[in-house]
Motif scaffolding. Sequence first.
Motif, PDB file in Angstrom:
ATOM      1  N   ASP A 142       0.853  -1.187   0.000  1.00 15.77           N
ATOM      2  CA  ASP A 142       0.000   0.000   0.000  1.00 15.77           C
ATOM      3  C   ASP A 142       0.895   1.246   0.000  1.00 15.77           C
ATOM      4  N   PRO A 143       0.775   2.099  -1.011  1.00 18.44           N
ATOM      5  CA  PRO A 143       1.637   3.289  -1.046  1.00 18.44           C
ATOM      6  C   PRO A 143       1.221   4.371  -0.057  1.00 18.44           C
ATOM      7  N   VAL A 144      -0.041   4.353   0.374  1.00 24.11           N
ATOM      8  CA  VAL A 144      -0.555   5.439   1.214  1.00 24.11           C
ATOM      9  C   VAL A 144       0.117   5.403   2.585  1.00 24.11           C
ATOM     10  N   GLY A 145       0.645   6.527   2.979  1.00 24.71           N
ATOM     11  CA  GLY A 145       1.284   6.646   4.282  1.00 24.71           C
ATOM     12  C   GLY A 145       2.756   6.300   4.297  1.00 24.71           C
ATOM     13  N   ALA A 146       3.304   5.810   3.189  1.00 25.16           N
ATOM     14  CA  ALA A 146       4.727   5.471   3.139  1.00 25.16           C
ATOM     15  C   ALA A 146       5.561   6.739   3.302  1.00 25.16           C
ATOM     16  N   ILE A 147       6.558   6.682   4.170  1.00 23.39           N
ATOM     17  CA  ILE A 147       7.395   7.850   4.461  1.00 23.39           C
ATOM     18  C   ILE A 147       8.825   7.586   3.990  1.00 23.39           C
ATOM     19  N   THR A 148       9.384   8.560   3.275  1.00 27.90           N
ATOM     20  CA  THR A 148      10.758   8.434   2.773  1.00 27.90           C
ATOM     21  C   THR A 148      11.514   9.740   3.023  1.00 27.90           C
ATOM     22  N   ASP A 149      12.828   9.671   2.834  1.00 31.88           N
ATOM     23  CA  ASP A 149      13.701  10.851   2.888  1.00 31.88           C
ATOM     24  C   ASP A 149      13.592  11.639   4.195  1.00 31.88           C
ATOM     25  N   LEU A 150      13.516  10.923   5.316  1.00 25.90           N
ATOM     26  CA  LEU A 150      13.475  11.605   6.607  1.00 25.90           C
ATOM     27  C   LEU A 150      14.859  12.155   6.951  1.00 25.90           C
ATOM     28  N   ASN A 151      14.906  13.412   7.300  1.00 24.66           N
ATOM     29  CA  ASN A 151      16.167  14.050   7.675  1.00 24.66           C
ATOM     30  C   ASN A 151      15.910  15.037   8.810  1.00 24.66           C
ATOM     31  N   TYR A 152      16.899  15.164   9.671  1.00 19.87           N
ATOM     32  CA  TYR A 152      16.807  16.172  10.736  1.00 19.87           C
ATOM     33  C   TYR A 152      17.302  17.512  10.202  1.00 19.87           C
ATOM     34  N   ARG A 153      16.535  18.547  10.464  1.00 21.78           N
ATOM     35  CA  ARG A 153      16.939  19.908  10.125  1.00 21.78           C
ATOM     36  C   ARG A 153      17.783  20.472  11.276  1.00 21.78           C
ATOM     37  N   PRO A 154      18.514  21.548  11.034  1.00 18.59           N
ATOM     38  CA  PRO A 154      19.342  22.139  12.100  1.00 18.59           C
ATOM     39  C   PRO A 154      18.555  22.476  13.361  1.00 18.59           C
ATOM     40  N   SER A 155      17.273  22.752  13.183  1.00 11.07           N
ATOM     41  CA  SER A 155      16.433  23.092  14.346  1.00 11.07           C
ATOM     42  C   SER A 155      16.089  21.881  15.186  1.00 11.07           C
ATOM     43  N   GLY A 156      16.369  20.677  14.644  1.00  6.99           N
ATOM     44  CA  GLY A 156      15.999  19.450  15.352  1.00  6.99           C
ATOM     45  C   GLY A 156      14.711  18.837  14.848  1.00  6.99           C
ATOM     46  N   ILE A 157      14.001  19.569  13.991  1.00  7.40           N
ATOM     47  CA  ILE A 157      12.768  19.041  13.411  1.00  7.40           C
ATOM     48  C   ILE A 157      13.114  17.989  12.364  1.00  7.40           C
ATOM     49  N   GLN A 158      12.369  16.897  12.366  1.00 10.18           N
ATOM     50  CA  GLN A 158      12.574  15.840  11.370  1.00 10.18           C
ATOM     51  C   GLN A 158      11.578  16.047  10.227  1.00 10.18           C
ATOM     52  N   VAL A 159      12.106  16.130   9.012  1.00 13.72           N
ATOM     53  CA  VAL A 159      11.277  16.420   7.836  1.00 13.72           C
ATOM     54  C   VAL A 159      11.446  15.301   6.814  1.00 13.72           C
ATOM     55  N   GLY A 160      10.352  14.878   6.220  1.00 15.91           N
ATOM     56  CA  GLY A 160      10.408  13.841   5.188  1.00 15.91           C
ATOM     57  C   GLY A 160       9.228  13.962   4.251  1.00 15.91           C
ATOM     58  N   LYS A 161       9.066  12.963   3.420  1.00 16.45           N
ATOM     59  CA  LYS A 161       7.967  12.938   2.457  1.00 16.45           C
ATOM     60  C   LYS A 161       7.037  11.780   2.802  1.00 16.45           C
ATOM     61  N   MET A 162       5.720  12.042   2.779  1.00 13.24           N
ATOM     62  CA  MET A 162       4.744  10.986   3.003  1.00 13.24           C
ATOM     63  C   MET A 162       3.783  10.919   1.825  1.00 13.24           C
ATOM     64  N   ARG A 163       3.539   9.727   1.343  1.00 14.81           N
ATOM     65  CA  ARG A 163       2.623   9.550   0.216  1.00 14.81           C
ATOM     66  C   ARG A 163       1.183   9.643   0.698  1.00 14.81           C
ATOM     67  N   VAL A 164       0.415  10.457   0.014  1.00 16.00           N
ATOM     68  CA  VAL A 164      -1.002  10.620   0.342  1.00 16.00           C
ATOM     69  C   VAL A 164      -1.813  10.550  -0.953  1.00 16.00           C
ATOM     70  N   PRO A 165      -3.093  10.198  -0.876  1.00 14.53           N
ATOM     71  CA  PRO A 165      -3.923  10.172  -2.084  1.00 14.53           C
ATOM     72  C   PRO A 165      -4.057  11.560  -2.708  1.00 14.53           C
ATOM     73  N   LEU A 166      -4.260  11.585  -4.016  1.00 12.91           N
ATOM     74  CA  LEU A 166      -4.469  12.847  -4.722  1.00 12.91           C
ATOM     75  C   LEU A 166      -5.894  13.357  -4.539  1.00 12.91           C
ATOM     76  N   GLY A 167      -6.857  12.446  -4.454  1.00 10.81           N
ATOM     77  CA  GLY A 167      -8.263  12.827  -4.301  1.00 10.81           C
ATOM     78  C   GLY A 167      -9.126  12.170  -5.359  1.00 10.81           C
ATOM     79  N   VAL A 168      -9.522  12.948  -6.364  1.00  8.40           N
ATOM     80  CA  VAL A 168     -10.326  12.435  -7.479  1.00  8.40           C
ATOM     81  C   VAL A 168      -9.492  12.514  -8.755  1.00  8.40           C
ATOM     82  N   ILE A 169      -9.343  11.375  -9.423  1.00  4.55           N
ATOM     83  CA  ILE A 169      -8.553  11.307 -10.651  1.00  4.55           C
ATOM     84  C   ILE A 169      -9.488  11.034 -11.829  1.00  4.55           C
TER      85      ILE A 169
END
Length: 247
Positions: free
Chosen positions: A93-120
Amino acid sequence: MDIKQYMNQLGRQARIASRLVAAADTGVKNRALLAIAAAVDAQREDILAANAKDLAAGEASGLDVALLDRLALNTAGIAGIIEGLTQVAALADPVGAITDLNYRPSGIQVGKMRVPLGVIGIIYESRPNVTVEAASLCLKSGNAAILRGGSEAIHSNQALAACIREGLKVAGLPEHAVQVLETTDRAAVGELITMPEFVDVVVPRGGKGLIERIARDATVTVIKHLDGICHVYIDDAADPVKALAIA
């Protein structure tokens, strides 16, 4: 039929259904896909009979042999549709898959999460198996779909649409999660690609003329290909005269 009113109704239904599909868990989506496969298996004769109507109408209207070949369904084609559904159900299932997690200098962790587009919205030609392929991929990725197949495959597509609705019902998902247009009126395409309040993205699959028209007229975001990548190279041992003729 009032095409504008009809398409707005489909759009509203798709938008509501998209929220429910986006929230559906993997098991529910897979259950729908396998239930659609079971419905296609059970309705083989009805699907083939509907396809025979399309083929007869195509021959009568002078469709060329290549188009008739793309339009045709047989026992092997039905088996391929069923196999395709089971393969999509088996995918992660692609929905909710998280990739490219990285810590920013502030300590916040940022990444990409797959979410549905909506209506195709998907617009395609000839091949009725695309109806199920498109529906299955949209469902697996948590999206609602509005599908517009070629007018030459109207009976085949409606027979397959009935199987899709049955599978959605079995899984407890809204039947409007996948809607196949019941009209061959080209004005419906014009409405589909200009309803950003209901449709999030349009994917045209077909010839260059179709894709150019969609890209030119759409107010909805379009994911498109236009010209294929067709490379020809000449090997040292090739006949240059023959190579020129091929090119």
